[in-house]
Design a protein around this motif. Structure first.
Motif: not given
Length: 176
Positions: A46-51, A65-66, A68-69, A72
Motif C-alpha cells: 500500500y506504499h506509494s511508488a514514491a515512498a 510520507d506515512r 496516506p499509506w 490506504r
C-alpha cells in the motif's frame, strides 16, 4: 423459532502484526490469516511508488510520507473486515499515532502484535531478503522511531526467537 446449525458469527476484528523491517510480520501475518481463514494484507503493498523509491534510496519515510499509506491500508483492512468479519495485516505501525490512525480507519477492534528482536538478529534477517526495497541501512531509523505499545493499548509483544508456527499458536491462544 428454528434452531440454527450455524454458530453465531464472531465479532468483527482486525489483527495487525507490527514491528520493524525484518521482524517477521509478513510470515506470521500470512500464517495467522490462513489459520483464521481470512484475508491477509501486506502493508508494503500500500506504499506509494514514491515512498518505495525513497526507501530503496536509503531515505527514511517521514510522517507526511506515512499518513496516506496508513489511510490506504486502514481503508483496505476495513473493507476486508466488512466483507469477511476479520482480516490480518502486516504493518510496521511504529508509533502510537500510526496505530491510532489505523484503529480509527478500521472502525472495529484491532489487535496489535509487536514482533521484537535484537538489532543483530534483525540485521541478519534484513540481509537475507534479496530483492526487497528496504535496505538494512534504514533499520536503525526504524528502531529509533519505534514506540512499543503501552499496556493500555492491549497489544501482545513477542520475541521472534521461536519458529513462526509457535508464534502463530501463541497469538491464536491470545486472540481466543
Amino acid at each position: 423459532m428454528p434452531i440454527s446449525a450455524d454458530p453465531a458469527p464472531a465479532a468483527a476484528r482486525a489483527v495487525i502484526v507490527m514491528g520493524v523491517s525484518g521482524c517477521g510480520k509478513s510470515t506470521l501475518g500470512a500464517l495467522l490469516a490462513q489459520a483464521l481463514d481470512c484475508p491477509f494484507l501486506e502493508g508494503d503493498s500500500y506504499h506509494s511508488a514514491a515512498a518505495v523509491e525513497k526507501m530503496r534510496g536509503g531515505q527514511a519515510l517521514t510522517d507526511a510520507d506515512r499518513w496516506p499509506w496508513l489511510d490506504r491500508l486502514g481503508a483496505a483492512i476495513a473493507d476486508r473486515v466488512a466483507a469477511q468479519g476479520v482480516a490480518v495485516a502486516a504493518c510496521s505501525a511504529l508509533k502510537r499515532t500510526y496505530r491510532d490512525r489505523l484503529r480509527t480507519a478500521i472502525g472495529v477492534p484491532v489487535h496489535f502484535i509487536l514482533l521484537d528482536n535484537d538489532r543483530d538478529a534483525l540485521l541478519a534477517r534484513v540481509g537475507n531478503r534479496p530483492g526487497h526495497y528496504m535496505p538494512a541501512s534504514l533499520l536503525d531509523s526504524q528502531l529509533a522511531t519505534l514506540e512499543p505499545p503501552l499496556p493500555e493499548e492491549g497489544a501482545m509483544i513477542l520475541t521472534t526467537d521461536m519458529p513462526p508456527d509457535v508464534l502463530r499458536d501463541r497469538v491464536l491462544d491470545w486472540l481466543g
